[in-house]
Motif scaffolding. Structure first.
Motif, PDB file in Angstrom:
ATOM      1  N   MET A   8     -14.146  36.792  23.845  1.00 22.67           N
ATOM      2  CA  MET A   8     -13.317  35.580  23.795  1.00 22.67           C
ATOM      3  C   MET A   8     -13.846  34.659  22.698  1.00 22.67           C
ATOM      4  N   ASP A   9     -12.979  34.276  21.794  1.00 19.75           N
ATOM      5  CA  ASP A   9     -13.377  33.427  20.671  1.00 19.75           C
ATOM      6  C   ASP A   9     -13.157  31.958  20.994  1.00 19.75           C
ATOM      7  N   PHE A  10     -14.072  31.128  20.510  1.00 13.63           N
ATOM      8  CA  PHE A  10     -13.925  29.688  20.659  1.00 13.63           C
ATOM      9  C   PHE A  10     -12.847  29.211  19.701  1.00 13.63           C
ATOM     10  N   GLN A  11     -11.832  28.510  20.248  1.00 15.35           N
ATOM     11  CA  GLN A  11     -10.683  28.103  19.439  1.00 15.35           C
ATOM     12  C   GLN A  11     -10.340  26.638  19.681  1.00 15.35           C
ATOM     13  N   ILE A  12      -9.709  26.034  18.683  1.00 17.21           N
ATOM     14  CA  ILE A  12      -9.169  24.678  18.828  1.00 17.21           C
ATOM     15  C   ILE A  12      -7.732  24.806  19.333  1.00 17.21           C
ATOM     16  N   LYS A  13      -7.472  24.287  20.510  1.00 17.71           N
ATOM     17  CA  LYS A  13      -6.140  24.427  21.114  1.00 17.71           C
ATOM     18  C   LYS A  13      -5.090  23.582  20.405  1.00 17.71           C
ATOM     19  N   GLU A  14      -5.518  22.445  19.955  1.00 17.53           N
ATOM     20  CA  GLU A  14      -4.568  21.569  19.256  1.00 17.53           C
ATOM     21  C   GLU A  14      -5.295  20.886  18.110  1.00 17.53           C
ATOM     22  N   PHE A  15      -4.693  20.913  16.928  1.00 19.11           N
ATOM     23  CA  PHE A  15      -5.329  20.318  15.763  1.00 19.11           C
ATOM     24  C   PHE A  15      -4.287  19.595  14.928  1.00 19.11           C
ATOM     25  N   GLN A  16      -4.570  18.347  14.635  1.00 17.65           N
ATOM     26  CA  GLN A  16      -3.699  17.568  13.763  1.00 17.65           C
ATOM     27  C   GLN A  16      -4.552  16.943  12.679  1.00 17.65           C
ATOM     28  N   SER A  17      -4.185  17.202  11.454  1.00 20.19           N
ATOM     29  CA  SER A  17      -4.914  16.581  10.348  1.00 20.19           C
ATOM     30  C   SER A  17      -4.709  15.085  10.412  1.00 20.19           C
ATOM     31  N   PRO A  18      -5.787  14.322  10.225  1.00 21.24           N
ATOM     32  CA  PRO A  18      -5.638  12.863  10.312  1.00 21.24           C
ATOM     33  C   PRO A  18      -4.691  12.334   9.229  1.00 21.24           C
ATOM     34  N   ILE A  19      -3.784  11.485   9.676  1.00 25.47           N
ATOM     35  CA  ILE A  19      -2.845  10.848   8.741  1.00 25.47           C
ATOM     36  C   ILE A  19      -3.129   9.358   8.752  1.00 25.47           C
ATOM     37  N   ILE A  20      -3.528   8.832   7.617  1.00 28.58           N
ATOM     38  CA  ILE A  20      -3.853   7.415   7.515  1.00 28.58           C
ATOM     39  C   ILE A  20      -2.913   6.785   6.487  1.00 28.58           C
ATOM     40  N   VAL A  21      -2.089   5.865   6.966  1.00 30.62           N
ATOM     41  CA  VAL A  21      -1.137   5.175   6.093  1.00 30.62           C
ATOM     42  C   VAL A  21      -1.556   3.711   6.020  1.00 30.62           C
ATOM     43  N   THR A  22      -1.763   3.226   4.818  1.00 30.86           N
ATOM     44  CA  THR A  22      -2.183   1.829   4.636  1.00 30.86           C
ATOM     45  C   THR A  22      -1.224   1.118   3.687  1.00 30.86           C
ATOM     46  N   ASN A  23      -1.405  -0.184   3.585  1.00 32.54           N
ATOM     47  CA  ASN A  23      -0.635  -0.980   2.632  1.00 32.54           C
ATOM     48  C   ASN A  23      -1.461  -1.180   1.362  1.00 32.54           C
ATOM     49  N   TYR A  24      -2.095  -0.068   0.925  1.00 33.81           N
ATOM     50  CA  TYR A  24      -3.013  -0.127  -0.212  1.00 33.81           C
ATOM     51  C   TYR A  24      -2.340  -0.698  -1.461  1.00 33.81           C
ATOM     52  N   GLU A  25      -1.171  -0.185  -1.813  1.00 32.20           N
ATOM     53  CA  GLU A  25      -0.519  -0.600  -3.049  1.00 32.20           C
ATOM     54  C   GLU A  25      -0.220  -2.093  -3.033  1.00 32.20           C
ATOM     55  N   GLU A  26       0.271  -2.570  -1.905  1.00 30.85           N
ATOM     56  CA  GLU A  26       0.622  -3.989  -1.787  1.00 30.85           C
ATOM     57  C   GLU A  26      -0.618  -4.871  -1.894  1.00 30.85           C
ATOM     58  N   ILE A  27      -1.676  -4.476  -1.143  1.00 30.56           N
ATOM     59  CA  ILE A  27      -2.922  -5.262  -1.156  1.00 30.56           C
ATOM     60  C   ILE A  27      -3.569  -5.217  -2.538  1.00 30.56           C
ATOM     61  N   SER A  28      -3.543  -4.042  -3.166  1.00 29.66           N
ATOM     62  CA  SER A  28      -4.169  -3.888  -4.485  1.00 29.66           C
ATOM     63  C   SER A  28      -3.490  -4.790  -5.511  1.00 29.66           C
ATOM     64  N   LYS A  29      -2.153  -4.809  -5.480  1.00 29.77           N
ATOM     65  CA  LYS A  29      -1.411  -5.644  -6.431  1.00 29.77           C
ATOM     66  C   LYS A  29      -1.700  -7.117  -6.194  1.00 29.77           C
ATOM     67  N   ASN A  30      -1.685  -7.518  -4.913  1.00 27.13           N
ATOM     68  CA  ASN A  30      -1.938  -8.910  -4.568  1.00 27.13           C
ATOM     69  C   ASN A  30      -3.364  -9.324  -4.947  1.00 27.13           C
ATOM     70  N   LEU A  31      -4.311  -8.385  -4.746  1.00 31.02           N
ATOM     71  CA  LEU A  31      -5.700  -8.675  -5.057  1.00 31.02           C
ATOM     72  C   LEU A  31      -5.892  -8.856  -6.560  1.00 31.02           C
ATOM     73  N   ASP A  32      -5.205  -8.010  -7.353  1.00 28.41           N
ATOM     74  CA  ASP A  32      -5.305  -8.136  -8.811  1.00 28.41           C
ATOM     75  C   ASP A  32      -4.851  -9.512  -9.270  1.00 28.41           C
ATOM     76  N   GLU A  33      -3.780  -9.995  -8.648  1.00 28.27           N
ATOM     77  CA  GLU A  33      -3.247 -11.312  -9.030  1.00 28.27           C
ATOM     78  C   GLU A  33      -4.244 -12.413  -8.696  1.00 28.27           C
ATOM     79  N   GLN A  34      -4.858 -12.308  -7.516  1.00 21.97           N
ATOM     80  CA  GLN A  34      -5.804 -13.349  -7.108  1.00 21.97           C
ATOM     81  C   GLN A  34      -7.089 -13.309  -7.955  1.00 21.97           C
ATOM     82  N   LEU A  35      -7.514 -12.086  -8.316  1.00 20.74           N
ATOM     83  CA  LEU A  35      -8.753 -11.949  -9.079  1.00 20.74           C
ATOM     84  C   LEU A  35      -8.628 -12.521 -10.485  1.00 20.74           C
ATOM     85  N   GLU A  36      -7.400 -12.609 -10.989  1.00 18.74           N
ATOM     86  CA  GLU A  36      -7.193 -13.191 -12.311  1.00 18.74           C
ATOM     87  C   GLU A  36      -7.692 -14.622 -12.367  1.00 18.74           C
TER      88      GLU A  36
END
Length: 294
Positions: free
Chosen positions: A1-29
């Motif tokens: 009997m082999d050790f197996q993963i019964k259920e596997f989901q690759s982590p999905i991470i969705v952020t507001n990176y683009e929005e924050i990055s653009k806003n941060l660039d403006e503030q850093l100016e």
């Protein structure tokens, strides 16, 4: 009997990176190009504090979310390690037993090889250092190495050592003959030990013989070089009173009496030869009991 993963989901991470990055660039100016002077120092301190606050906030958020995302992975690793530990507890006694068996078989093969070596050394008439060189190699104890292969390898090595041994014997015989011949004209005899370092270093017989002859020439020249006769100053005859005749006789007997003294002299070859020359020059009989390199 082999050790197996019964259920596997690759982590999905969705952020507001683009929005924050653009806003941060403006503030850093607003902070770029600030020059620290005595007048702008308070404002620069405030700007640095604001930037530091934003940086720490982002980094703390990263650590928090990373910890949450790693929980399933750490739990998976823990489960795997627990299963491995269970197997190792049962596997270890078997491995230990196999090692004991292997060590026993290796020791048997080592003794077997030693017996073959002893016979080969006798058959090929190996002596001294040549016999000592015929040792048990680690490959002879490998469980996959056959007795036949071990025997063939040992005999091949023994033959090569026999050839080297015969060559050295021939060399020594020639050297001894040359030494005897050269020593016939010398008082201070040369010994084969004087040239052992050349023999051990693998120099050819011709080179060693040449060195013997050169050294003999030097000794012979030193022993036979012409010396200026030394003038012994004479002393005026002193009147001898009759009352002191007995004392004079005792003094003469004391001078003519022979004595023996033992010295240990350490020096270079040339220095020792000078000592021998001095003794001969003054008519002192001596015997060299031992001569060696220290």
């Amino acid at each position: 009997m082999d050790f197996q993963i019964k259920e596997f989901q690759s982590p999905i991470i969705v952020t507001n990176y683009e929005e924050i990055s653009k806003n941060l660039d403006e503030q850093l100016e607003n902070y770029k190009g600030l020059v620290v002077t005595e007048e702008t120092l308070p404002g620069c301190r405030k700007a640095q504090s604001e930037l530091s606050s934003v940086r720490r906030k982002i980094d703390e958020y990263r650590k928090e979310k990373k910890k949450e995302a790693e929980k399933p992975i750490k739990n998976f690793e823990k489960q795997c390690k627990e299963l491995i530990l269970k197997i190792e507890k049962v596997e270890k006694p078997i491995k230990d037993g196999m090692q004991v068996f292997t060590d026993k078989k290796k020791e048997e093969k080592r003794k077997e090889a030693a017996e073959i070596i002893e016979k080969a050394a006798k058959d090929f008439e190996l002596e001294g250092k040549f016999k000592e060189e015929l040792t048990v190699l680690d490959k002879y104890t490998n469980l996959s190495t056959s007795k036949k292969a071990v025997k063939e390898d040992i005999e091949t090595r023994a033959f090569a050592l026999k050839v080297a041994q015969d060559k050295e014997k021939d060399c020594l015989e020639t050297i001894k003959t040359v030494l005897d011949s050269e020593n016939n004209r010398l008082v201070a005899k040369m010994e084969i030990s004087d040239f052992q370092h050349l023999i051990d270093s693998g120099f050819s017989t011709a080179i060693i013989i040449d060195e013997i002859k050169k050294r003999a020439d030097r000794i012979h020249k030193q022993e036979n070089e012409v010396r200026e006769p030394k003038t012994i100053p004479t002393q005026p005859d002193l009147p001898v009173e009759e009352s002191k005749s007995e004392s004079v006789i005792e003094t003469v007997e004391e001078k003519e009496r022979q004595y023996s003294a033992t010295y240990k002299v350490i020096g270079s070859v040339e220095q020792l030869r000078s000592v021998s020359a001095f003794l001969r020059e003054h008519g002192i009989a001596y015997t060299v009991l031992d001569q060696r390199t220290i």
